[in-house]
Design a protein around this motif. Structure first.
Motif, PDB file in Angstrom:
ATOM      1  N   GLN A 125       0.870  -1.245  -0.071  1.00  0.00           N
ATOM      2  CA  GLN A 125      -0.041  -0.010  -0.100  1.00  0.00           C
ATOM      3  C   GLN A 125       0.735   1.372   0.181  1.00  0.00           C
ATOM      4  O   GLN A 125       0.323   2.447   0.121  1.00  0.00           O
ATOM      5  CB  GLN A 125      -1.025   0.017   1.243  1.00  0.00           C
ATOM      6  N   GLU A 126       2.273   1.245   0.027  1.00  0.00           N
ATOM      7  CA  GLU A 126       3.093   2.387  -0.108  1.00  0.00           C
ATOM      8  C   GLU A 126       2.791   3.351  -0.963  1.00  0.00           C
ATOM      9  O   GLU A 126       2.680   4.578  -0.806  1.00  0.00           O
ATOM     10  CB  GLU A 126       4.509   1.984   0.082  1.00  0.00           C
ATOM     11  N   PRO A 127       2.617   2.958  -2.344  1.00  0.00           N
ATOM     12  CA  PRO A 127       2.356   3.943  -3.529  1.00  0.00           C
ATOM     13  C   PRO A 127       0.967   4.882  -3.151  1.00  0.00           C
ATOM     14  O   PRO A 127       0.743   5.941  -3.218  1.00  0.00           O
ATOM     15  CB  PRO A 127       2.246   3.098  -4.678  1.00  0.00           C
ATOM     16  N   LYS A 128      -0.021   3.968  -2.796  1.00  0.00           N
ATOM     17  CA  LYS A 128      -1.291   4.424  -2.312  1.00  0.00           C
ATOM     18  C   LYS A 128      -1.322   5.550  -1.420  1.00  0.00           C
ATOM     19  O   LYS A 128      -1.718   6.547  -1.316  1.00  0.00           O
ATOM     20  CB  LYS A 128      -2.534   3.400  -2.139  1.00  0.00           C
ATOM     21  N   LEU A 129      -0.445   5.178  -0.281  1.00  0.00           N
ATOM     22  CA  LEU A 129      -0.441   6.189   0.734  1.00  0.00           C
ATOM     23  C   LEU A 129       0.483   7.282   0.603  1.00  0.00           C
ATOM     24  O   LEU A 129       0.536   8.430   0.917  1.00  0.00           O
ATOM     25  CB  LEU A 129       0.136   5.432   2.067  1.00  0.00           C
ATOM     26  N   LYS A 130       1.519   7.136  -0.137  1.00  0.00           N
ATOM     27  CA  LYS A 130       2.165   8.249  -0.592  1.00  0.00           C
ATOM     28  C   LYS A 130       1.494   9.221  -1.499  1.00  0.00           C
ATOM     29  O   LYS A 130       1.741  10.564  -1.625  1.00  0.00           O
ATOM     30  CB  LYS A 130       3.833   8.016  -1.335  1.00  0.00           C
ATOM     31  N   ARG A 131       0.587   8.675  -2.257  1.00  0.00           N
ATOM     32  CA  ARG A 131      -0.168   9.705  -3.313  1.00  0.00           C
ATOM     33  C   ARG A 131      -1.196  10.232  -2.292  1.00  0.00           C
ATOM     34  O   ARG A 131      -1.245  11.706  -2.502  1.00  0.00           O
ATOM     35  CB  ARG A 131      -1.127   8.942  -4.361  1.00  0.00           C
ATOM     36  N   LEU A 132      -1.527   9.640  -1.410  1.00  0.00           N
ATOM     37  CA  LEU A 132      -2.447  10.647  -0.454  1.00  0.00           C
ATOM     38  C   LEU A 132      -1.546  11.493   0.375  1.00  0.00           C
ATOM     39  O   LEU A 132      -2.267  12.835   0.658  1.00  0.00           O
ATOM     40  CB  LEU A 132      -3.182   9.494   0.485  1.00  0.00           C
ATOM     41  N   TRP A 133      -0.481  11.047   0.875  1.00  0.00           N
ATOM     42  CA  TRP A 133       0.354  11.972   1.426  1.00  0.00           C
ATOM     43  C   TRP A 133       0.591  13.383   0.774  1.00  0.00           C
ATOM     44  O   TRP A 133       0.644  14.465   1.329  1.00  0.00           O
ATOM     45  CB  TRP A 133       1.748  11.310   1.783  1.00  0.00           C
ATOM     46  N   LYS A 134       0.810  13.221  -0.537  1.00  0.00           N
ATOM     47  CA  LYS A 134       1.079  14.333  -1.219  1.00  0.00           C
ATOM     48  C   LYS A 134      -0.102  15.172  -1.624  1.00  0.00           C
ATOM     49  O   LYS A 134       0.001  16.601  -1.527  1.00  0.00           O
ATOM     50  CB  LYS A 134       1.870  13.902  -2.608  1.00  0.00           C
ATOM     51  N   SER A 135      -1.197  14.402  -1.990  1.00  0.00           N
ATOM     52  CA  SER A 135      -2.507  15.190  -2.226  1.00  0.00           C
ATOM     53  C   SER A 135      -3.324  15.887  -1.107  1.00  0.00           C
ATOM     54  O   SER A 135      -3.673  16.994  -1.143  1.00  0.00           O
ATOM     55  CB  SER A 135      -3.666  14.261  -2.761  1.00  0.00           C
ATOM     56  N   LEU A 136      -2.763  15.416   0.308  1.00  0.00           N
ATOM     57  CA  LEU A 136      -3.169  16.287   1.272  1.00  0.00           C
ATOM     58  C   LEU A 136      -2.042  17.342   1.822  1.00  0.00           C
ATOM     59  O   LEU A 136      -2.538  18.046   3.025  1.00  0.00           O
ATOM     60  CB  LEU A 136      -3.464  15.279   2.627  1.00  0.00           C
ATOM     61  N   ASP A 137      -0.728  17.177   1.143  1.00  0.00           N
ATOM     62  CA  ASP A 137      -0.082  18.267   1.239  1.00  0.00           C
ATOM     63  C   ASP A 137       0.899  18.222   2.787  1.00  0.00           C
ATOM     64  O   ASP A 137       0.529  19.219   3.747  1.00  0.00           O
ATOM     65  CB  ASP A 137      -0.559  19.866   1.375  1.00  0.00           C
ATOM     66  N   LEU A 138       0.879  17.013   3.051  1.00  0.00           N
ATOM     67  CA  LEU A 138       1.826  16.701   4.506  1.00  0.00           C
ATOM     68  C   LEU A 138       3.247  16.407   4.192  1.00  0.00           C
ATOM     69  O   LEU A 138       3.589  15.952   5.123  1.00  0.00           O
ATOM     70  CB  LEU A 138       0.997  15.489   4.733  1.00  0.00           C
ATOM     71  N   THR A 139       3.573  16.753   2.999  1.00  0.00           N
ATOM     72  CA  THR A 139       5.228  16.391   2.833  1.00  0.00           C
ATOM     73  C   THR A 139       5.885  17.112   4.124  1.00  0.00           C
ATOM     74  O   THR A 139       7.064  16.526   4.291  1.00  0.00           O
ATOM     75  CB  THR A 139       5.660  16.592   1.605  1.00  0.00           C
ATOM     76  N   ASP A 140       5.465  18.364   4.508  1.00  0.00           N
ATOM     77  CA  ASP A 140       6.414  19.023   5.447  1.00  0.00           C
ATOM     78  C   ASP A 140       6.196  18.379   6.865  1.00  0.00           C
ATOM     79  O   ASP A 140       7.031  18.906   7.865  1.00  0.00           O
ATOM     80  CB  ASP A 140       6.119  20.484   5.497  1.00  0.00           C
ATOM     81  N   VAL A 141       5.339  17.663   7.108  1.00  0.00           N
ATOM     82  CA  VAL A 141       4.828  17.278   8.694  1.00  0.00           C
ATOM     83  C   VAL A 141       4.717  15.752   8.717  1.00  0.00           C
ATOM     84  O   VAL A 141       4.872  15.147   9.901  1.00  0.00           O
ATOM     85  CB  VAL A 141       3.628  17.848   8.998  1.00  0.00           C
TER      86      VAL A 141
END
Length: 428
Positions: free
Chosen positions: A280-296
């Protein structure tokens, strides 16, 4: 009929003489880095004095093995694709040696309604592998076959037991019984006993095969980390949050990311380390970016078991947002919860399966409903806002897990179960 065996040993431990069966452990892969609790269980039983032998239905795992795992691996008998010819040969061997039993197995096992295609494939391979394992077990003087899982490996153990007469048992944990495979009730009836590692599974299995209720025995897992250094619990902004595990469909990490979005929008100061790997890593990383969480939110990747302690002591709060998947698949009691509490790290988790056996809300941690990002976010804010209360819950949680998952106690209980169920005797 089972061949007579003169290799039984009268083994000795600190409590006196006790006859333990020579026991085969048969997972899909063995040893496997993501199944450290099974590997440790095997080693703990061996250290107690049991004669243990490892068998791997698939080929050997080659990545991320600890030094101890690499040391054990050469003595494990493995199958996998390279053993296809041997498996076919042994199917013919048993057809000639015991045609009646072989015909019965072909009619009984393969034609079941499996829960999904992957489960069907796994069980069919394990069914065929069981004919080869049966010969291995006779050659190796095995007296008891144990599968650490109730799905495919238990099917292999069942087949081998039926052919040889060697008694078998299996453990029932989480996704191996949720949803149940098409032969689970039959395996329960054929097994000498079933071990569960959380109390919630007793009721579930009893519904599947009510006549097997007395066969089900609860023995909790043992802690897999030998060091329990306490977390620092600085509880200063930005608060250091930790989630750790396989990126699997039962873990609920997508809901945790949505909770992080809630926290960020409200200006709550935090950093989340989301450690692990999986499909599920690709799915989680897509969500991570779409939610603008890369800084936290940070994804450090797979963390070897020897580095888990450092992660635990460097963070303020551990979060396990487990969910029940639409298929029924779920966690039992995730081992990382016990590991976090053993380090006195406060835990927030969801109230599913066996988790409430460890996390008692407002006593040993905070429990929230599954699939509820707002509730997770609220719990994180509440935990961080009251460090004194957080520390008190973590200390109560540490006391509970050190008692419930004590290695010496639970290993002895498991070994005694084997001795009682196979020979009818155990140490006094």
């Amino acid at each position: 009929m089972r061949r007579s065996n003169d290799r039984s040993l009268l083994l000795t431990n600190k409590r006196g003489d006790v006859r333990y069966p020579k026991t085969a452990y048969v997972p899909l892969w063995f040893p496997l880095p993501s199944e450290t609790f099974i590997f440790r269980e095997f080693l703990n039983l061996r250290a107690l004095g049991m004669d243990m032998a490892g068998y791997s239905i698939y080929g050997p795992a080659r990545k991320r093995l600890s030094p101890q795992m690499r040391e054990l691996q050469p003595e494990v008998r493995t199958l996998g694709i390279r053993a296809t010819g041997e498996i076919l040969s042994n199917l013919l061997y048993w057809k000639k040696r015991d045609p009646k039993t072989t015909a019965h197995l072909w009619k009984t096992v393969p034609f079941r309604r499996w829960s999904y295609l992957e489960a069907a494939g796994e069980n069919m391979w394990c069914f065929a592998a069981g004919f080869t394992l049966a010969r291995y077990y006779e050659e190796d003087g095995i007296e008891h076959i144990h599968s650490p899982w109730a799905n495919g490996p238990a099917t292999a153990a069942w087949v081998a037991s039926t052919l040889t007469g060697i008694p078998f048992s299996f453990s029932a944990r989480a996704g191996d019984i949720f949803p149940p495979d098409g032969a689970l009730a039959e395996k329960m009836r054929a097994a000498r006993f079933i071990r569960v590692n959380n109390a919630a599974n007793i009721a579930h299995l009893s519904e599947i095969a009510p006549d097997c209720r007395d066969k089900i025995h609860l023995v909790y897992n043992s802690l897999t980390l030998s060091k329990q250094e306490p977390a620092r619990l600085e509880m200063k902004p930005p608060y250091k949050l930790l989630a750790l595990g396989r990126f699997a469909r039962t873990k609920g990490y997508d809901y945790l990311l949505m909770a992080c979005k809630n926290l960020k929008e409200r200006g709550f100061p935090f950093k989340l380390t989301l450690a692990g790997s999986g499909f599920q890593e690709p799915k989680l990383k897509r969500l991570w970016k779409s939610l603008d969480l890369t800084d936290v939110v940070e994804f450090p990747g797979y963390v070897t078991h020897d580095k888990v302690t450092q992660l635990m002591i460097d963070h303020d709060v551990f979060i396990m947002p487990s969910i029940i998947h639409k298929t029924g698949d779920r966690d039992g009691i995730p081992n990382v919860i016990m590991e976090a509490l053993s380090h006195r790290l406060p835990v927030i988790a969801t109230a599913i399966s066996g988790i409430p056996e460890v996390i008692e809300n407002n006593v040993t941690g905070l429990l929230r409903p599954e699939k509820n990002p707002a509730a997770l976010a609220e719990a994180i804010r509440a935990m961080c806002a009251d460090p004194v209360r957080a520390k008190a819950m973590a200390e109560a949680g540490q006391e509970r897990v050190l008692a419930m998952f004590d290695t010496a106690t639970n290993t002895k209980q498991l070994a005694t179960l084997y001795a009682d169920q196979i020979f009818g005797t155990s140490s006094q």
